[in-house]
Enzyme design. Structure first.
Site, PDB file in Angstrom:
ATOM      1  N   ARG A  40       0.827  -1.220   0.000  1.00  0.00           N
ATOM      2  CA  ARG A  40       0.000   0.000   0.000  1.00  0.00           C
ATOM      3  C   ARG A  40       0.853   1.258   0.000  1.00  0.00           C
ATOM      4  O   ARG A  40       0.443   2.286   0.553  1.00  0.00           O
ATOM      5  CB  ARG A  40      -0.984   0.006   1.174  1.00  0.00           C
ATOM      6  CG  ARG A  40      -2.048  -1.075   1.055  1.00  0.00           C
ATOM      7  CD  ARG A  40      -3.084  -0.954   2.155  1.00  0.00           C
ATOM      8  NE  ARG A  40      -4.010  -2.084   2.099  1.00  0.00           N
ATOM      9  CZ  ARG A  40      -4.794  -2.464   3.105  1.00  0.00           C
ATOM     10  NH1 ARG A  40      -4.767  -1.807   4.246  1.00  0.00           N
ATOM     11  NH2 ARG A  40      -5.608  -3.495   2.978  1.00  0.00           N
TER      12      ARG A  40
ATOM     13  N   ARG B 160      -3.472   6.273   0.537  1.00  0.00           N
ATOM     14  CA  ARG B 160      -4.109   7.405   1.207  1.00  0.00           C
ATOM     15  C   ARG B 160      -3.185   8.237   2.087  1.00  0.00           C
ATOM     16  O   ARG B 160      -3.531   9.354   2.453  1.00  0.00           O
ATOM     17  CB  ARG B 160      -5.284   6.889   2.064  1.00  0.00           C
ATOM     18  CG  ARG B 160      -6.452   6.400   1.225  1.00  0.00           C
ATOM     19  CD  ARG B 160      -7.533   5.796   2.090  1.00  0.00           C
ATOM     20  NE  ARG B 160      -7.093   4.534   2.682  1.00  0.00           N
ATOM     21  CZ  ARG B 160      -7.810   3.862   3.585  1.00  0.00           C
ATOM     22  NH1 ARG B 160      -8.958   4.344   4.016  1.00  0.00           N
ATOM     23  NH2 ARG B 160      -7.358   2.715   4.070  1.00  0.00           N
TER      24      ARG B 160
ATOM     25  N   ARG C  44      -7.361  11.264  -6.272  1.00  0.00           N
ATOM     26  CA  ARG C  44      -8.581  10.513  -5.983  1.00  0.00           C
ATOM     27  C   ARG C  44      -9.797  11.425  -5.906  1.00  0.00           C
ATOM     28  O   ARG C  44     -10.905  11.044  -6.277  1.00  0.00           O
ATOM     29  CB  ARG C  44      -8.422   9.730  -4.668  1.00  0.00           C
ATOM     30  CG  ARG C  44      -7.666   8.449  -4.793  1.00  0.00           C
ATOM     31  CD  ARG C  44      -8.503   7.334  -5.433  1.00  0.00           C
ATOM     32  NE  ARG C  44      -9.574   6.909  -4.547  1.00  0.00           N
ATOM     33  CZ  ARG C  44     -10.857   7.035  -4.804  1.00  0.00           C
ATOM     34  NH1 ARG C  44     -11.256   7.593  -5.923  1.00  0.00           N
ATOM     35  NH2 ARG C  44     -11.763   6.612  -3.946  1.00  0.00           N
TER      36      ARG C  44
ATOM     37  N   ASP D   3      -6.775  -3.372  -7.518  1.00  0.00           N
ATOM     38  CA  ASP D   3      -7.397  -3.983  -6.359  1.00  0.00           C
ATOM     39  C   ASP D   3      -7.629  -5.460  -6.642  1.00  0.00           C
ATOM     40  O   ASP D   3      -7.834  -5.851  -7.806  1.00  0.00           O
ATOM     41  CB  ASP D   3      -8.735  -3.310  -6.034  1.00  0.00           C
ATOM     42  CG  ASP D   3      -9.246  -3.696  -4.658  1.00  0.00           C
ATOM     43  OD1 ASP D   3      -8.814  -3.069  -3.672  1.00  0.00           O
ATOM     44  OD2 ASP D   3     -10.042  -4.645  -4.559  1.00  0.00           O
TER      45      ASP D   3
ATOM     46  N   TYR E 223     -14.551 -12.461   0.223  1.00  0.00           N
ATOM     47  CA  TYR E 223     -15.304 -11.235  -0.056  1.00  0.00           C
ATOM     48  C   TYR E 223     -16.517 -11.526  -0.944  1.00  0.00           C
ATOM     49  O   TYR E 223     -17.587 -10.936  -0.757  1.00  0.00           O
ATOM     50  CB  TYR E 223     -14.408 -10.208  -0.750  1.00  0.00           C
ATOM     51  CG  TYR E 223     -13.390  -9.563   0.147  1.00  0.00           C
ATOM     52  CD1 TYR E 223     -13.716  -8.456   0.926  1.00  0.00           C
ATOM     53  CD2 TYR E 223     -12.092 -10.059   0.228  1.00  0.00           C
ATOM     54  CE1 TYR E 223     -12.779  -7.851   1.751  1.00  0.00           C
ATOM     55  CE2 TYR E 223     -11.153  -9.466   1.054  1.00  0.00           C
ATOM     56  CZ  TYR E 223     -11.500  -8.364   1.810  1.00  0.00           C
ATOM     57  OH  TYR E 223     -10.566  -7.781   2.643  1.00  0.00           O
TER      58      TYR E 223
END
Length: 345
Positions: A25, A29, A38, A75, A151
């Site tokens: 990552r 963010r 973003r 992703d 998921y």
């Protein structure tokens, strides 16, 4: 090649005094430039499918910090998206999917895989590869079948993946079919990433640690072995890192069983134990606690030094035991890279 790209040298078995470094990552963010992009890009999935934006995000941490590898910005859930399952992301609460609940749902997935839906990902790779410095390796990735299936069945992330675990216990044949579909799709997807320009791959099995031993063998080991074997048969020489989070006592000998070139170690693995128990021919990656990186200061220095000391003399890639936390200060990342690169000086 190995001298020019330190990460690839380590994956080929070379122990380096200064280990190569990248972070899971690392494009995300905690970077203000990511947040700025973003804000203009629409949904998270739209961002993944916008080659110009995804390429910029992939390159941002390289430009700011000079990591030894770039990892594709995408992703793990683009694979179920390409299988026809509805996938979206809700701000502040993560991914959402229409749950897979029946045999007919699984049958529909098998008939719906559209690799061309992922063509924007391959365009992103093409854009990035021409802009990377010559010493920086390019990592592609996918999620492992077990983690992705968890998921798909729950329709979201859950603390212990209980929906998928119950499904697998109650309906093992149907679950095996879903795992096979995901393994086959992942093989095609990873080969296309290689053909587009990535130089190495990481497979993320982020939820492997919730499974008991027999289920671990069936839903983690078997599909990963299938994927890695097929990719290496089709594209020999491309090294593969298996990140089997929570693998714990399964890790000794796991790389050899899977056919992987390296194992990613999560935060809970003791480096002293790993060096002692995992065969020396297996490159190891990790495993700084992301909270130590968040803390910074003397605590971060101590943790870095302990990891460097333990892995000295064997093929090692410095990384975290999981992803960078969004609130991580930029100066702590700079502190980490500076201290790792002073190794041996």
């Amino acid at each position: 090649m190995g001298d020019r790209k330190p990460l690839l040298a380590v994956l080929n078995g070379e122990a380096r005094v200064v280990p190569p470094i990248w972070l899971m990552r690392q494009a995300g963010r905690y970077l203000p430039e990511y947040q700025e992009l973003r804000a203009k890009a629409g949904s998270f999935l739209d961002t993944c499918y916008n080659p110009q934006t995804a390429a910029r995000i992939t390159l941002q941490p390289i430009e700011r910090f000079g990591f030894d590898a770039a990892i594709l910005f995408s992703d793990i859930l683009v694979v179920p998206d390409a299988l026809g399952q509805k996938v979206w992301f809700e701000s502040g609460s993560g991914p959402r999917l229409v749950p897979v609940e029946s045999d007919s749902d699984i049958a529909a997935l098998a008939e719906s895989f559209d690799i061309e839906k992922l063509s924007p990902v391959f365009e992103t790779i093409d854009r990035v590869k021409g802009e990377l410095p010559k010493s920086v390796a390019f990592i592609g990735f996918c999620g492992a079948p077990w983690t992705v299936a968890s998921y798909m069945i729950a329709g979201r992330g859950t603390p212990d993946q209980a929906p998928a675990r119950l499904f697998a216990f109650r309906r093992p044949e149907a679950f095996a079919r879903l795992i096979d579909i995901l393994a086959d799709a992942s093989i095609v997807y990873l080969i296309r990433q290689i053909d587009a320009g990535v130089e190495t791959l990481q497979i993320f099995d982020s939820w492997a640690g919730v499974l008991p031993p027999l289920e671990f063998e069936r839903w983690v080991v078997a599909p990963l072995k299938k994927i890695i074997g097929a990719v290496k048969t089709a594209r020999p020489g491309v090294p593969i890192i298996a990140f089997v989070r929570g693998g714990a006592t399964h890790l000794p000998g796991l790389a050899e069983r899977l056919g992987a070139d390296a194992l990613g170690l999560d935060t809970a693995i003791d480096p002293v134990w790993a060096v002692k128990e995992i065969p020396a021919g297996t490159a190891l990656q990790g495993n700084l606690d992301p909270l130590a990186l968040l803390a910074g200061g003397a605590a971060l220095d101590r943790e870095i030094d302990a990891i460097l000391h333990c892995f000295a003399g064997r093929p090692h890639i410095f990384n975290l035991g999981h992803g960078v936390l969004p609130e991580t200060p930029l100066e702590h990342v700079a502190q980490l890279i500076g201290r790792v690169r002073r190794t041996g000086n």
